[in-house]
Design a protein around this motif. Structure first.
Motif, mmCIF file in Angstrom:
data_model
loop_
_atom_site.group_PDB
_atom_site.id
_atom_site.type_symbol
_atom_site.label_atom_id
_atom_site.label_comp_id
_atom_site.label_asym_id
_atom_site.label_seq_id
_atom_site.Cartn_x
_atom_site.Cartn_y
_atom_site.Cartn_z
ATOM 1 N N THR A 1 0.683 2.065 2.470
ATOM 2 C CA THR A 1 -0.179 2.750 3.419
ATOM 3 C C THR A 1 -0.958 3.865 2.736
ATOM 4 N N ASP A 2 -2.246 3.936 2.994
ATOM 5 C CA ASP A 2 -3.049 5.045 2.483
ATOM 6 C C ASP A 2 -2.802 6.275 3.352
ATOM 7 N N ASN A 3 -2.267 7.326 2.771
ATOM 8 C CA ASN A 3 -1.958 8.530 3.536
ATOM 9 C C ASN A 3 -3.194 9.145 4.169
ATOM 10 N N THR A 4 -4.350 8.937 3.576
ATOM 11 C CA THR A 4 -5.583 9.543 4.082
ATOM 12 C C THR A 4 -6.096 8.896 5.362
ATOM 13 N N TYR A 5 -5.644 7.693 5.694
ATOM 14 C CA TYR A 5 -6.189 6.974 6.844
ATOM 15 C C TYR A 5 -5.624 7.441 8.187
ATOM 16 N N ARG A 6 -4.412 7.987 8.194
ATOM 17 C CA ARG A 6 -3.740 8.334 9.443
ATOM 18 C C ARG A 6 -3.001 9.650 9.251
ATOM 19 N N HIS A 7 -3.002 10.487 10.265
ATOM 20 C CA HIS A 7 -2.204 11.712 10.178
ATOM 21 C C HIS A 7 -0.740 11.316 9.991
ATOM 22 N N ALA B 1 2.047 12.523 10.908
ATOM 23 C CA ALA B 1 2.908 12.578 12.093
ATOM 24 C C ALA B 1 2.725 11.316 12.942
ATOM 25 N N LEU B 2 1.476 10.874 13.104
ATOM 26 C CA LEU B 2 1.214 9.625 13.813
ATOM 27 C C LEU B 2 1.831 8.458 13.049
ATOM 28 N N LEU B 3 1.688 8.460 11.740
ATOM 29 C CA LEU B 3 2.263 7.380 10.933
ATOM 30 C C LEU B 3 3.781 7.337 11.066
ATOM 31 N N ALA B 4 4.406 8.503 11.143
ATOM 32 C CA ALA B 4 5.861 8.543 11.329
ATOM 33 C C ALA B 4 6.266 7.873 12.635
ATOM 34 N N LYS B 5 5.514 8.131 13.697
ATOM 35 C CA LYS B 5 5.791 7.491 14.987
ATOM 36 C C LYS B 5 5.582 5.978 14.903
ATOM 37 N N MET B 6 4.496 5.573 14.274
ATOM 38 C CA MET B 6 4.220 4.143 14.138
ATOM 39 C C MET B 6 5.337 3.447 13.360
ATOM 40 N N ALA B 7 5.738 4.050 12.246
ATOM 41 C CA ALA B 7 6.763 3.442 11.405
ATOM 42 C C ALA B 7 8.106 3.399 12.113
ATOM 43 N N ALA B 8 8.451 4.446 12.840
ATOM 44 C CA ALA B 8 9.704 4.440 13.597
ATOM 45 C C ALA B 8 9.696 3.320 14.639
ATOM 46 N N THR B 9 8.554 3.121 15.276
ATOM 47 C CA THR B 9 8.441 2.048 16.267
ATOM 48 C C THR B 9 8.638 0.684 15.623
ATOM 49 N N VAL B 10 8.023 0.464 14.451
ATOM 50 C CA VAL B 10 8.182 -0.816 13.764
ATOM 51 C C VAL B 10 9.628 -1.008 13.308
ATOM 52 N N ASP B 11 10.292 0.061 12.883
ATOM 53 C CA ASP B 11 11.699 -0.077 12.494
ATOM 54 C C ASP B 11 12.555 -0.493 13.691
#
Length: 288
Positions: A80-86, A88-98
């Protein structure tokens, strides 16, 4: 350099011109071949180069769909490119996928790099040094969100104020961090935060040099270098699997244990089964 972990084989599929159904067919086929332990997609929004046209599915929404329709493979975005998404939002997305995958996520992240994509989508691309510092902050922020009931973070680039991440990832203490990069400053971030390090340099000799740098950075902060698994991508030509075998072996010899094969979509010529039987299984037997 000696191999300290069992070999782990996986696949990577690119989304360019690939439909969801075609990608799913490849992933489900790999899910049924036990030698393959992980599967990956990339984080591009479009094809790169002079002709960037054509369909290109977005990575994290696609990953959620693939997570729901596979049962065994560990899954992730490489990276994942860190620059594309904040973050904190990425953390929520990843937790949901887990959660969707019942605890199978490998969390891939890197600094971000494509000037073409950032320009096309109007996303700011900071200078290289800032991108590395942002990556370090993002890793710390994401881990806090996953571990703490409410996360507060005061960084140079990111701030949180009693932010929840609920539900948490199912994996404890968290999904493994997979960080890609090979620059010296990025390797320092990798030494601090990564569980798996992915490096795309051209030759085994350069890979070994980068590995030694990473080991030195780990020692400098008191971390056991053996706690970080070493990853490498291998391109696959269906007409020449011997080349894939030889390239894989050359990188295993310099410490790579986490091996990712780029495979086409759709799976032509029964490639996954051939790759398992002619490349991965013989190498696994040779390096037990």
């Amino acid at each position: 350099m000696h191999k300290s972990r069992p070999l782990s084989f996986g696949i990577k599929t690119a989304q360019r011109h690939a439909t969801h159904d075609a990608l799913l067919n490849v992933w489900q086929a790999a899910d049924n071949i036990s030698i393959f332990e992980h599967a990956w997609i990339n984080d591009h929004f479009m094809g790169l180069g002079s002709t960037p046209t054509g369909p290109y599915l977005e990575s994290w929404t696609l990953l959620a769909a693939l997570a729901a329709q596979t049962r065994r493979l560990r899954i992730g975005v490489m990276v994942t490119d860190n620059t594309y998404r904040h973050p904190a939002l990425l953390a929520k997305m990843a937790a949901t996928v887990d959660v969707i995958s019942h605890g199978r996520l490998n969390f891939g992240i890197g600094t971000g790099w494509s000037e073409q994509q950032h320009h096309a989508y109007g996303i700011p691309l900071p200078p290289p040094g800032e991108r590395i510092r942002r990556l370090g902050e993002a890793c710390e922020l994401i881990r806090r969100l996953w571990l703490e009931p409410l996360a507060t973070f005061e960084g140079r680039y990111y701030q949180l104020s009693e932010a929840p991440c609920d539900p948490k990832p199912l994996q404890k203490p968290s999904p493994p961090f997979v960080i890609g990069g090979e620059g010296e400053q990025t390797l320092k971030v990798i030494a601090q935060h990564a569980d798996i390090w992915d490096c795309s340099v051209e030759s085994p000799e350069i890979y070994q040099q980068k590995s030694i740098l990473l080991e030195n950075y780990c020692v400098a902060i008191g971390r056991d270098p053996a706690s970080i698994e070493h990853s490498r991508h291998i391109s696959v030509d269906p007409s020449d699997l011997k080349a894939a075998f030889q390239e894989t072996r050359s990188f295993i010899e310099v410490g790579v244990t986490h091996i990712i094969y780029h495979v086409p979509v759709p799976d032509s010529q029964n490639l996954l089964h051939r790759l398992a039987e002619e490349v991965a299984l013989p190498l696994q037997a040779a390096y037990k």
